[in-house]
Write a protein that holds these residues in place. Structure first.
Motif, mmCIF file in Angstrom:
data_model
loop_
_atom_site.group_PDB
_atom_site.id
_atom_site.type_symbol
_atom_site.label_atom_id
_atom_site.label_comp_id
_atom_site.label_asym_id
_atom_site.label_seq_id
_atom_site.Cartn_x
_atom_site.Cartn_y
_atom_site.Cartn_z
ATOM 1 N N GLY A 34 0.038 -12.941 87.894
ATOM 2 C CA GLY A 34 -0.740 -11.723 87.658
ATOM 3 C C GLY A 34 -1.603 -11.819 86.413
ATOM 4 N N TRP A 35 -1.022 -12.336 85.325
ATOM 5 C CA TRP A 35 -1.794 -12.496 84.097
ATOM 6 C C TRP A 35 -2.909 -13.511 84.269
ATOM 7 N N LYS A 36 -2.622 -14.584 84.995
ATOM 8 C CA LYS A 36 -3.656 -15.607 85.196
ATOM 9 C C LYS A 36 -4.831 -15.058 85.993
ATOM 10 N N ILE A 37 -4.554 -14.216 86.968
ATOM 11 C CA ILE A 37 -5.639 -13.608 87.748
ATOM 12 C C ILE A 37 -6.452 -12.652 86.880
ATOM 13 N N ILE A 38 -5.776 -11.869 86.039
ATOM 14 C CA ILE A 38 -6.486 -10.951 85.148
ATOM 15 C C ILE A 38 -7.372 -11.720 84.172
ATOM 16 N N VAL A 39 -6.833 -12.784 83.581
ATOM 17 C CA VAL A 39 -7.622 -13.602 82.646
ATOM 18 C C VAL A 39 -8.784 -14.263 83.372
#
Length: 126
Positions: A34-39
């Motif tokens: 999830g964090w990787k997609i947001i970044v």
């Protein structure tokens, strides 16, 4: 709709460049998907803004070199836009990291090819 589509295409192109080129990486605060997609979407947004605002000015100023090299200097312009995006996102603890000009050149070439290919597939929508 076109802006969202362009953002998704740039996100995919940036992810592919980071996957294929070892000196380009996307750094996220957590090692979760999830964090990787947001970044990735945040970096793609910055990259889209850099390409929309800065790239036309740089292309106009470098027009003699583009003509002299029969358009090959545009690869250098793409690399510089990728390095500028990395410099902007390095302000935070997450974002895009590019180690060197040659990595940016190869990454810019990958991003250009993905944008060109997906632009052909999607037609006039983008």
């Amino acid at each position: 709709m076109q802006l969202v589509l362009r953002l998704i295409i740039n996100a995919f192109a940036l992810w592919l460049a980071a996957y294929l080129v070892g000196a380009i990486e996307l750094v996220s605060p957590e090692d979760e998907v999830g964090w990787k997609i947001i970044v990735l979407l945040a970096v793609a947004g910055v990259f889209t803004l850099v390409n929309a605002l800065v790239k036309p000015i740089v292309k106009l100023l470098s027009l003699p070199l583009v003509i002299l090299t029969l358009g090959l200097f545009l690869l250098v312009v793409n690399a510089l836009m990728l390095m500028l995006t990395a410099a902007i996102t390095e302000i935070t603890d997450y974002g895009l990291r590019v180690d060197g000009f040659w990595a940016a050149l190869v990454g810019g070439l990958i991003i250009s090819l993905v944008n060109w290919g997906l632009g052909l597939l999607l037609g006039d929508e983008i």
